[in-house]
Structures are given as structure tokens and as C-alpha cells.
Enzyme design. Structure first.
Site, short mmCIF file in Angstrom:
data_model
loop_
_atom_site.label_atom_id
_atom_site.label_comp_id
_atom_site.label_asym_id
_atom_site.label_seq_id
_atom_site.Cartn_x
_atom_site.Cartn_y
_atom_site.Cartn_z
CG HIS A 140 -4.73 1.47 -3.25
ND1 HIS A 140 -3.64 1.64 -2.31
CD2 HIS A 140 -5.44 0.68 -2.73
CE1 HIS A 140 -4.06 1.30 -1.03
NE2 HIS A 140 -5.00 0.46 -1.44
NE ARG B 24 -3.74 -3.10 -1.63
CZ ARG B 24 -3.03 -4.00 -0.73
NH1 ARG B 24 -1.88 -4.30 -0.71
NH2 ARG B 24 -4.00 -4.50 0.16
NE ARG C 27 -3.66 -2.28 2.73
CZ ARG C 27 -3.51 -3.35 3.33
NH1 ARG C 27 -2.29 -3.61 3.90
NH2 ARG C 27 -4.42 -4.03 3.25
CG HIS D 96 -6.71 -8.43 1.34
ND1 HIS D 96 -7.16 -8.68 0.09
CD2 HIS D 96 -6.64 -7.05 1.22
CE1 HIS D 96 -7.27 -7.46 -0.47
NE2 HIS D 96 -6.55 -6.62 -0.04
CE LYS E 136 -7.66 -0.65 5.34
NZ LYS E 136 -8.38 -0.23 4.12
CE1 TYR F 288 -7.88 -6.55 -7.18
CE2 TYR F 288 -7.98 -7.49 -4.84
CZ TYR F 288 -7.70 -6.41 -5.60
OH TYR F 288 -7.46 -5.13 -5.24
#
Length: 248
Positions: free
Chosen positions: A193, A196, A96, A219, A121, A228
Site C-alpha cells: 500500500h 499505492r 492493492r 475508489h 474491493k 491526496y
């Protein structure tokens, strides 16, 4: 009233924003009726805007376009060496924007070709692979272009005095500028992003396990990565059930 709602909805194509706009209008109309300023039930005339989870794919670029933009960077200048390293690290690790800016020299594990990503994150560290091309670009930047300052951060601004990038817009401007220089048509939201999302899309198309992609991107829930899967049309066709009315 309908004209006003239609105007609000025309201001954006984002489902979440459109849904919020109609929700705010309904709340305002309820207040008007509750306060006695209007005795008509106008709420029923304001349509609800659907906001389906995972309805849209994140913007992404073809992998060939990203590689072309990276190859076009002039690495005879300090900024070129830095920007090429930034582009390759983002495009191959899925970091990120914030994670890239927080990257420190001690986080690069040269012997094992890995990068330690701290303070993610999800509030946990993770390790991502450092591919040969990205590692070479990173080493070239650190050895020959990175300003000799006391900051442990890997990527620094060249504007005096040299310092770490503080704002996400700084990295996104670098990414967008390098992509535009290659003549690539970009979506409105084109920044760190975008690389990414493009990496995640490419990995899914190459039939990488979805849990592996989730781990790389950091994630916490695999549901976040599930969006995705929608680009993996060949894989989806393989598992599709036959149509009940098909004669075969």
C-alpha cells in the site's frame, strides 16, 4: 483514572485507536455505576479523543526513491525478475495487495497495454494502463523466471512447491525488503500500500484530475481519494481566496 487513560493513549498515535480506547473506558465506567459497583460518575473525567476524517496523509515515498529501489534490483536472478515486476506493477498501476495476488495471466492485455483488475474491493472490475517499463518487466518475468506450473496466477512463490501468494504479508515483505536494500528510510507500515499511496500522491502533484486518480485506484467514492489533494499545495494555492485583511 487519568493516569490510566493517559497510559492507554500513550500506547498508540493512531487517532481511531485512541478514540476507541477512551470510548471503551467510558463504557466500562458506566457499567460500574449501573451495576452498583461504584457510585461515582467517573465518566466525566475521561476526555474524548478527536478523530478527524482525512486528518492525516497516508505514508508515502518520494517517486525518485521508489525508482531508485526498482533500478537497484538484480534482474539476473529469477527472484529479482519477479520482484522488479511486482514493484513496477504496484508502483504504476495502484493495484492493492489482494488485487496483485489475484492477477491472472489472462488479465494482461498485451496488445492494448492494459491490465484487467477483477474482484476489486468495490466488487467491480476495472482496467488500468500497463506502462512500457512495467510491461517489459512483467514479460521478462513471465518468459524467463516464472515457474512452469498450472496455476493461472501471474506471481508465484519460488519456495517449493511453487504456488500463488496466499497472504498479503508475503508481497509486503518483498516490497519492504527491496526498499530497505536501497537504504530508504521507511515508515512503520511499509508494504504494497505504500507504493499505492505514493502513486496517488505523485499523480495529484502532477495535476491529474482527481476523478481520474479515483478511477485508477478503484475508489467507489471520490471522497476516499480527496485525502491526496492535501499534498497538492501549488494547486491549492491557485484556488485559495485572498485573505480578507490583505491590503492588496
Amino acid at each position: 483514572m487519568l493516569a490510566l487513560v493517559q497510559h492507554f493513549l500513550s500506547l498508540t498515535a493512531n487517532d481511531s485507536t485512541r478514540s476507541a480506547a477512551t470510548s471503551h473506558v467510558r463504557a466500562f465506567l458506566r457499567f460500574l455505576r449501573w451495576s452498583g459497583l461504584n457510585d461515582q460518575d467517573l465518566v466525566r473525567f475521561v476526555p474524548r479523543t478527536p478523530c478527524w476524517r482525512l486528518a492525516h496523509l497516508p505514508p508515502r515515498l518520494a517517486w525518485e526513491d521508489i525508482q531508485r529501489a526498482i533500478d537497484a534490483i538484480d534482474v539476473t536472478t529469477p527472484s529479482g525478475m519477479r520482484d522488479r515486476a511486482i514493484m513496477l506493477v504496484l508502483a504504476t498501476t495502484g493495484l492493492r495487495n489482494k488485487e496483485l495476488r489475484a492477477l491472472e495471466l489472462q488479465d494482461i492485455r498485451w496488445r492494448t497495454a492494459e491490465v484487467l483488475v477483477r474482484r476489486t474491493k468495490g466488487k467491480r472490475d476495472r482496467v488500468v494502463p500497463l506502462l512500457n517499463e512495467a510491461g517489459a518487466a512483467l514479460a521478462n518475468y513471465i518468459l524467463h523466471a516464472r515457474p512452469k506450473v498450472g496455476s493461472p496466477r501471474v506471481f508465484l512463490s519460488f519456495a517449493p512447491p511453487p504456488r500463488p501468494f496466499k497472504f498479503p504479508a508475503s508481497i509486503s515483505r518483498i516490497v519492504r525488503s527491496r526498499l530497505e536494500q536501497s537504504g530508504i528510510e521507511l515508515p512503520n507500515a511499509a508494504g504494497a500500500h505504500l507504493l499505492r499511496h505514493s502513486l496517488a500522491t505523485q499523480l495529484v502533484r502532477r495535476r491529474r484530475p482527481i476523478n481520474e486518480v479515483a478511477d485508477l485506484l478503484g475508489h467507489r467514492s471520490i471522497d476516499t481519494t480527496a485525502i491526496y489533494v492535501k499534498v497538492a499545495l501549488p494547486q491549492l494555492a491557485d484556488v485559495a481566496l485572498p485573505f480578507p485583511g490583505d491590503a492588496s
